[in-house]
Scaffold this active site. Structure first.
Site, mmCIF file in Angstrom:
data_model
loop_
_atom_site.group_PDB
_atom_site.id
_atom_site.type_symbol
_atom_site.label_atom_id
_atom_site.label_comp_id
_atom_site.label_asym_id
_atom_site.label_seq_id
_atom_site.Cartn_x
_atom_site.Cartn_y
_atom_site.Cartn_z
ATOM 1 N N LYS A 1 0.834 -1.195 0.000
ATOM 2 C CA LYS A 1 0.000 0.000 0.000
ATOM 3 C C LYS A 1 0.878 1.257 0.000
ATOM 4 C CE LYS A 1 -0.559 -0.554 5.000
ATOM 5 N NZ LYS A 1 -1.321 -1.312 6.003
ATOM 6 N N TYR B 172 15.105 30.705 8.444
ATOM 7 C CA TYR B 172 13.909 31.398 8.917
ATOM 8 C C TYR B 172 13.853 31.433 10.443
ATOM 9 C CZ TYR B 172 11.885 30.917 4.222
ATOM 10 O OH TYR B 172 11.624 30.990 2.891
HETATM 11 C C1 LIG Z 1 -0.557 -2.184 6.766
HETATM 12 C C2 LIG Z 1 -1.144 -3.476 7.118
HETATM 13 C C3 LIG Z 1 -0.338 -4.615 7.246
HETATM 14 C C4 LIG Z 1 1.168 -4.560 7.199
HETATM 15 O O1 LIG Z 1 1.641 -4.013 8.416
HETATM 16 P P1 LIG Z 1 3.208 -3.997 8.715
HETATM 17 O O2 LIG Z 1 3.295 -3.567 10.126
HETATM 18 O O3 LIG Z 1 3.800 -2.994 7.783
HETATM 19 O O4 LIG Z 1 3.709 -5.361 8.454
HETATM 20 C C5 LIG Z 1 -0.961 -5.825 7.459
HETATM 21 N N1 LIG Z 1 -2.304 -5.912 7.556
HETATM 22 C C6 LIG Z 1 -3.102 -4.828 7.469
HETATM 23 C C7 LIG Z 1 -4.573 -5.001 7.611
HETATM 24 C C8 LIG Z 1 -2.561 -3.580 7.266
HETATM 25 O O5 LIG Z 1 -3.359 -2.514 7.202
#
Ligand SMILES: *Cc1c(COP(=O)(O)O)cnc(C)c1O
Length: 380
Positions: free
Chosen positions: A40, A272
């Protein structure tokens, strides 16, 4: 001109390390759980265009994303395996889920019914039912396993739904506090007993999965048909305070160029707000990266960077496109030199995890936040 040609600020993505991390994670799972690569947010900021082909070369055949745009992008990059959307898809997009053969997370019975309502007759949406065992985010929720089972069965019985799995998300699997370990165990026992109940009535729901990166590191369990691994694939830690282990290495390094070097006398203010004033004659290098690139402004007067194999401190506020460092202690710094914001230079390393921790964030947020303006340079 292609932005990859501009050596101003860039993120190096070390695909050799990514592939090595994938094989180290597979060794860890040891055939007990299949691997779902969580990609993602543009592969946690690492860039799908380079990361996805490398994952395909490594034989990855199951991916998870946050939304349908990300899912379709994977299809366009040549992914033919399974793609699970972990987040929300509006029911009206059911036809796209079907067209691209995407698996949708189901949040509750009513949502599943709405999806079916938008599903062309004779077609089904593939789905995994989310179960809220303690995260209070998405999923069906009940203390009663039998009630959960019946909800799953009602969802699976809907005409336009093909329920292939159930899953849950662990909320404190990274913690080593006894009460958190107990909480995680309760989450795991609830989802596993639900799966056993579903199997007991021949529900036809095939898989269950509940391990994220921290789960796979600290609560590995062969009852999880898959581990949904995100952060560890990219070589970062689920929890900063605990060692990463397995020999996993960070995949992303953030670099930028020195644009100018100058020497100023004592008593001169920098950037700044005049929050930094030199105490002595100081050699200042200006670096071509700023908060618009995703380098946090909270690191003003705080972080160090690497240049010519040495450390240098950020002085004054981080600007939108530039920042200044004190290179009085680093000989021969000149325009065009490469500055490492996180990553390795010589024998030194700054990790995204430690940098993020220094301003109260996590490596996840830092790498996801590296902006689109920063080209990802893939290194094999
Ligand atoms: C983002 C996510 C993961 C992966 O999590 P990590 O801590 O990066 O391994 C797994 N399952 C779900 C439902 C997620 O939203």
């Amino acid at each position: 001109m292609n932005k990859k040609e501009l050596k101003r600020a860039w993120a190096e993505i070390h695909l050799d390390r990514l592939k090595n991390n994938i094989s180290l994670c597979r060794e860890r799972l040891d055939g007990r759980c299949g691997l779902i690569c969580v990609v993602k947010a543009n592969c946690y900021g690492h860039g799908a265009e380079g990361v996805i082909p490398a994952m395909l070369e490594a034989g990855v055949d199951f991916f998870a994303v946050s939304n349908i745009i990300e899912a379709i992008e994977l299809r366009e990059l040549g992914v033919t395996g399974s793609i699970l959307i972990l987040g929300y898809t509006p029911p009206r997009n059911a036809p796209e889920l079907i067209r691209y053969d995407i698996i949708q997370a189901i949040t509750e019975y009513d949502y599943a019914a709405e999806l079916c309502g938008c599903c062309p007759t004779g077609k089904t949406v593939r789905c995994h039912i989310a179960v809220d065992t303690g995260m209070s985010r998405i999923g069906i929720r009940s203390d009663s396993v039998l009630e959960l089972r019946d909800t799953c069965l009602r969802i699976a019985a809907l005409g336009g739904i093909s329920a292939e799995g159930i899953f849950t998300h662990l909320s404190v699997a990274d913690s080593d506090k006894p009460e958190d370990i107990a909480y995680t165990r309760d989450q795991i026992e609830l989802i596993c007993s639900l799966k056993a109940e579903l199997d007991g009535v021949g529900s036809g729901i095939k898989s269950v999965h509940f391990l994220n990166s921290a789960g796979a590191m600290y609560h590995i369990d062969p009852r999880s048909d898959y581990a949904r691994l995100g952060i560890v694939l990219y070589g970062l830690k689920p929890d900063y305070s605990r060692a990463l282990g397995l020999g996993l290495e960070p995949v992303m390094e953030l670099k930028a160029c020195v644009s100018q070097v100058k020497t100023v006398e004592a008593g001169v203010s920098v950037s700044y707000g005049r929050t930094f004033v030199t105490e002595r004659e100081t050699r200042i290098a200006t670096v071509s990266i700023g908060y618009a690139d995703g380098y946090p402004r909270l690191l003003s007067n705080r972080a160090r960077v690497l240049v010519r194999g040495r450390e240098a401190k950020i002085i004054g506020r981080v600007c939108m496109d530039q920042l200044m460092i004190d290179v009085s202690g680093v000989p021969d710094v000149r325009e065009g030199d490469v500055v490492t914001l996180f990553g390795r230079d010589g024998g030194l390393e700054i990790t995204a995890d430690e940098l993020a921790d220094s301003y109260g964030s996590i490596g996840y947020e830092l790498v996801c936040g590296i902006s689109q303006r920063v080209p990802r340079i893939y290194i094999n």
